[in-house]
Write a protein that holds these residues in place. Structure first.
Motif, PDB file in Angstrom:
ATOM      1  N   UNK A 144       5.456   3.874   4.999  1.00 30.74           N
ATOM      2  CA  UNK A 144       5.115   3.232   6.264  1.00 30.74           C
ATOM      3  C   UNK A 144       5.582   1.785   6.215  1.00 30.74           C
ATOM      4  N   UNK A 145       5.458   1.104   7.351  1.00 32.22           N
ATOM      5  CA  UNK A 145       5.711  -0.334   7.386  1.00 32.22           C
ATOM      6  C   UNK A 145       4.399  -1.111   7.373  1.00 32.22           C
ATOM      7  N   UNK A 146       3.292  -0.409   7.163  1.00 34.28           N
ATOM      8  CA  UNK A 146       1.990  -1.078   7.065  1.00 34.28           C
ATOM      9  C   UNK A 146       1.878  -1.867   5.777  1.00 34.28           C
ATOM     10  N   UNK A 147       1.386  -3.093   5.874  1.00 37.77           N
ATOM     11  CA  UNK A 147       1.287  -3.974   4.708  1.00 37.77           C
ATOM     12  C   UNK A 147      -0.025  -4.756   4.728  1.00 37.77           C
ATOM     13  N   UNK A 148      -0.421  -5.170   3.550  1.00 38.89           N
ATOM     14  CA  UNK A 148      -1.545  -6.099   3.390  1.00 38.89           C
ATOM     15  C   UNK A 148      -1.091  -7.282   2.543  1.00 38.89           C
ATOM     16  N   UNK A 149      -1.667  -8.428   2.818  1.00 39.76           N
ATOM     17  CA  UNK A 149      -1.388  -9.611   2.016  1.00 39.76           C
ATOM     18  C   UNK A 149      -2.240  -9.590   0.750  1.00 39.76           C
ATOM     19  N   UNK A 150      -1.810 -10.323  -0.239  1.00 36.93           N
ATOM     20  CA  UNK A 150      -2.553 -10.373  -1.499  1.00 36.93           C
ATOM     21  C   UNK A 150      -3.923 -11.015  -1.335  1.00 36.93           C
ATOM     22  N   UNK A 151      -4.062 -11.919  -0.369  1.00 37.17           N
ATOM     23  CA  UNK A 151      -5.328 -12.609  -0.178  1.00 37.17           C
ATOM     24  C   UNK A 151      -6.226 -11.915   0.842  1.00 37.17           C
ATOM     25  N   UNK A 152      -5.957 -10.638   1.122  1.00 36.34           N
ATOM     26  CA  UNK A 152      -6.742  -9.897   2.112  1.00 36.34           C
ATOM     27  C   UNK A 152      -8.193  -9.761   1.676  1.00 36.34           C
ATOM     28  N   UNK A 153      -9.096 -10.157   2.540  1.00 29.70           N
ATOM     29  CA  UNK A 153     -10.532  -9.960   2.315  1.00 29.70           C
ATOM     30  C   UNK A 153     -11.158  -9.116   3.417  1.00 29.70           C
ATOM     31  N   UNK A 154     -10.389  -8.849   4.471  1.00 31.61           N
ATOM     32  CA  UNK A 154     -10.854  -8.038   5.590  1.00 31.61           C
ATOM     33  C   UNK A 154      -9.736  -7.057   5.943  1.00 31.61           C
ATOM     34  N   UNK A 155      -9.973  -5.727   5.793  1.00 25.17           N
ATOM     35  CA  UNK A 155      -8.920  -4.751   6.077  1.00 25.17           C
ATOM     36  C   UNK A 155      -8.330  -4.873   7.480  1.00 25.17           C
ATOM     37  N   UNK A 156      -9.098  -5.367   8.433  1.00 28.97           N
ATOM     38  CA  UNK A 156      -8.605  -5.467   9.805  1.00 28.97           C
ATOM     39  C   UNK A 156      -7.473  -6.486   9.944  1.00 28.97           C
ATOM     40  N   UNK A 157      -7.298  -7.327   8.938  1.00 28.40           N
ATOM     41  CA  UNK A 157      -6.212  -8.317   8.996  1.00 28.40           C
ATOM     42  C   UNK A 157      -4.891  -7.748   8.476  1.00 28.40           C
ATOM     43  N   UNK A 158      -4.931  -6.555   7.901  1.00 20.57           N
ATOM     44  CA  UNK A 158      -3.695  -5.916   7.457  1.00 20.57           C
ATOM     45  C   UNK A 158      -2.928  -5.415   8.677  1.00 20.57           C
ATOM     46  N   UNK A 159      -1.630  -5.498   8.620  1.00 21.72           N
ATOM     47  CA  UNK A 159      -0.780  -5.127   9.738  1.00 21.72           C
ATOM     48  C   UNK A 159      -0.219  -3.722   9.500  1.00 21.72           C
ATOM     49  N   UNK A 160      -0.602  -2.762  10.371  1.00 24.03           N
ATOM     50  CA  UNK A 160      -0.123  -1.400  10.232  1.00 24.03           C
ATOM     51  C   UNK A 160       1.241  -1.191  10.876  1.00 24.03           C
ATOM     52  N   UNK A 161       1.746  -2.204  11.548  1.00 21.84           N
ATOM     53  CA  UNK A 161       3.016  -2.079  12.251  1.00 21.84           C
ATOM     54  C   UNK A 161       4.160  -2.578  11.385  1.00 21.84           C
ATOM     55  N   UNK A 258      -2.761  -9.682  -8.658  1.00 22.13           N
ATOM     56  CA  UNK A 258      -2.767 -10.212  -7.288  1.00 22.13           C
ATOM     57  C   UNK A 258      -3.046  -9.165  -6.222  1.00 22.13           C
ATOM     58  N   UNK A 259      -3.454  -7.966  -6.646  1.00 19.91           N
ATOM     59  CA  UNK A 259      -3.826  -6.937  -5.669  1.00 19.91           C
ATOM     60  C   UNK A 259      -5.117  -7.335  -4.970  1.00 19.91           C
ATOM     61  N   UNK A 260      -5.256  -7.008  -3.674  1.00 18.90           N
ATOM     62  CA  UNK A 260      -6.537  -7.253  -3.006  1.00 18.90           C
ATOM     63  C   UNK A 260      -7.685  -6.560  -3.742  1.00 18.90           C
ATOM     64  N   UNK A 261      -8.858  -7.096  -3.625  1.00 17.23           N
ATOM     65  CA  UNK A 261     -10.047  -6.609  -4.320  1.00 17.23           C
ATOM     66  C   UNK A 261     -10.255  -5.121  -4.048  1.00 17.23           C
ATOM     67  N   UNK A 262     -10.440  -4.341  -5.112  1.00 16.27           N
ATOM     68  CA  UNK A 262     -10.653  -2.903  -4.958  1.00 16.27           C
ATOM     69  C   UNK A 262     -11.984  -2.575  -4.296  1.00 16.27           C
ATOM     70  N   UNK A 263     -12.912  -3.521  -4.280  1.00 18.87           N
ATOM     71  CA  UNK A 263     -14.171  -3.306  -3.572  1.00 18.87           C
ATOM     72  C   UNK A 263     -13.944  -3.316  -2.062  1.00 18.87           C
ATOM     73  N   UNK A 264     -12.865  -3.951  -1.637  1.00 23.51           N
ATOM     74  CA  UNK A 264     -12.529  -4.028  -0.213  1.00 23.51           C
ATOM     75  C   UNK A 264     -11.504  -2.961   0.156  1.00 23.51           C
ATOM     76  N   UNK A 265     -10.501  -2.797  -0.690  1.00 22.45           N
ATOM     77  CA  UNK A 265      -9.444  -1.808  -0.487  1.00 22.45           C
ATOM     78  C   UNK A 265      -9.321  -0.987  -1.767  1.00 22.45           C
ATOM     79  N   UNK A 266      -9.982   0.173  -1.815  1.00 20.08           N
ATOM     80  CA  UNK A 266     -10.061   0.971  -3.044  1.00 20.08           C
ATOM     81  C   UNK A 266      -8.693   1.392  -3.574  1.00 20.08           C
ATOM     82  N   UNK A 267      -8.662   1.675  -4.863  1.00 16.28           N
ATOM     83  CA  UNK A 267      -7.446   2.185  -5.478  1.00 16.28           C
ATOM     84  C   UNK A 267      -7.005   3.459  -4.755  1.00 16.28           C
ATOM     85  N   UNK A 268      -5.722   3.559  -4.512  1.00 17.61           N
ATOM     86  CA  UNK A 268      -5.180   4.667  -3.741  1.00 17.61           C
ATOM     87  C   UNK A 268      -4.778   4.263  -2.340  1.00 17.61           C
TER      88      UNK A 268
END
Length: 355
Positions: A144-161, A258-268
């Motif tokens: 996909x072209x969906x991405x998250x930044x390394x400093x992501x603390x809120x999944x809603x800030x990730x861009x799925x586009x 530098x991966x976002x916290x797994x408590x916020x974005x689980x492994x996988x």
């Protein structure tokens, strides 16, 4: 090694030969000979001959859900396997547009070409975005072209586009983000192109669903076949039991730096969360292996669509043509028997998904 230059012309969707249309031009290495790879256990397995196998497959049937014909034509010429299709699936799909996928399925002009004499290279698989096409002309595209930044603390800030972060979001196998995939593990891009991220359930035969038969569901960009889920327990014995093929990928024990916290974005959640571990499953890094199949009782290298990551292979072991994957939206639908699809004439919603 010798080099050969292949020039291919294609047929139009109406079936007439278009000698002016150059579909593919690629320098192809002869690759390794049988026995070059130390792991080659089956005579002839590194070099395959797929001539006369499914060289006249044709689909031309109505998709009552969409109100248009599903068309795909496979044919062989001059040692090359070719396909033309209109991108309309020949099975029921989810309802599109939907809350998580705002696009309608639209007709496409799709072309494909691959050699009928594929060769397995001795080196690692070559990463590829579109690894192949299903027999119904629908592309396989796991990324996909969906991405998250390394400093992501809120999944809603990730861009799925078209996110600008370094972390690649997976469509399947995670529950944080919903890309609107249907029961066929498929959904729709902004161009209206429907495509698969995993096993295309709607294509499967009753025997395959019951685990009683292997089923060839498509061809990879390098010319090797793709099968759905089941393979023989002993890859060298066609009478051995069938079982689901297990990929050799696993979740990493320790997340990447530098991966976002797994408590916020689980492994996988991200592609980078997985690693290939040779020997832990049935398949290699490209989700393939050597073995006997119904179409190739003397054994061939082949790929699998599996129930776990990578779902669809992310690389190929052979030599893909540089122009083996092409798709463009149909300019205008036709209302007669040659109708190629339906366009969504509404503009896509601002910020809507594009996969």
């Amino acid at each position: 090694m010798r080099k050969a230059v292949l020039f291919v012309s294609v047929y139009t969707m109406s079936g007439s030969f278009d000698g002016a249309a150059l579909l593919a031009q690629q320098h192809i290495s002869d690759g390794p000979r049988v026995g070059d790879a130390p792991s080659d256990k089956i005579s002839g397995s590194t070099r395959a001959d797929t001539r006369n196998i499914l060289c006249s497959t044709k689909i031309n049937q109505p998709n009552s859900q969409l109100g248009v014909q599903s068309k795909a034509r496979w044919f062989c010429a001059s040692g090359t396997r070719l396909m033309t299709a209109n991108g309309i699936p020949n099975h029921a799909t989810g309802q599109f547009p939907s809350a998580n996928d705002p696009y309608s399925i639209a007709g496409q002009t799709i072309t494909y070409a691959a050699t009928q004499s594929p060769v397995v290279r001795s080196e690692a698989g070559q990463p590829i975005k579109v690894p192949g096409y299903a027999l119904n002309g629908i592309k396989f595209d796991a990324s996909t072209t969906g991405r998250c930044r390394s400093d992501t603390t809120d999944p809603s800030t990730c861009d799925l586009v078209e996110g600008n972060g370094p972390w690649d979001i997976e469509v399947l196998g995670q529950a944080t983000f919903d890309f609107g995939a249907d029961e066929n593990h498929g959904h729709v891009q902004s161009t209206g192109e429907y495509h698969y991220h995993g096993i295309p359930v709607g294509m499967l035969s009753a025997a395959n669903k019951a685990g009683q038969a292997m089923q060839l569901i498509g061809w990879a960009a390098d010319g090797f076949p793709i099968y759905a889920r089941y393979g023989h327990h002993d890859p060298e014995i066609s009478t051995s039991a069938l079982r689901p093929m297990k990929s050799s990928y696993r979740l990493k024990a320790v997340p990447d730096a530098n991966r976002p916290d797994t408590a916020i974005l689980p492994m996988g959640t991200f592609t980078q969360d997985f690693e290939y571990s040779r020997g832990t499953g049935d398949l290699d890094e490209c989700n393939g292996r050597f073995g006997v199949t119904p179409e190739f009782p003397e054994a061939i290298y082949h790929y699998y669509a599996t129930d776990s990551f990578p779902f669809i292979q992310r690389c190929v072991k052979g030599f893909p043509y540089s122009l083996s994957s092409q798709a463009t939206p149909v300019a205008e639908p036709r209302q007669d028997d040659e109708e190629e699809g339906r366009r969504d004439r509404r503009p896509p919603p601002p910020g809507g998904p594009r996969w």
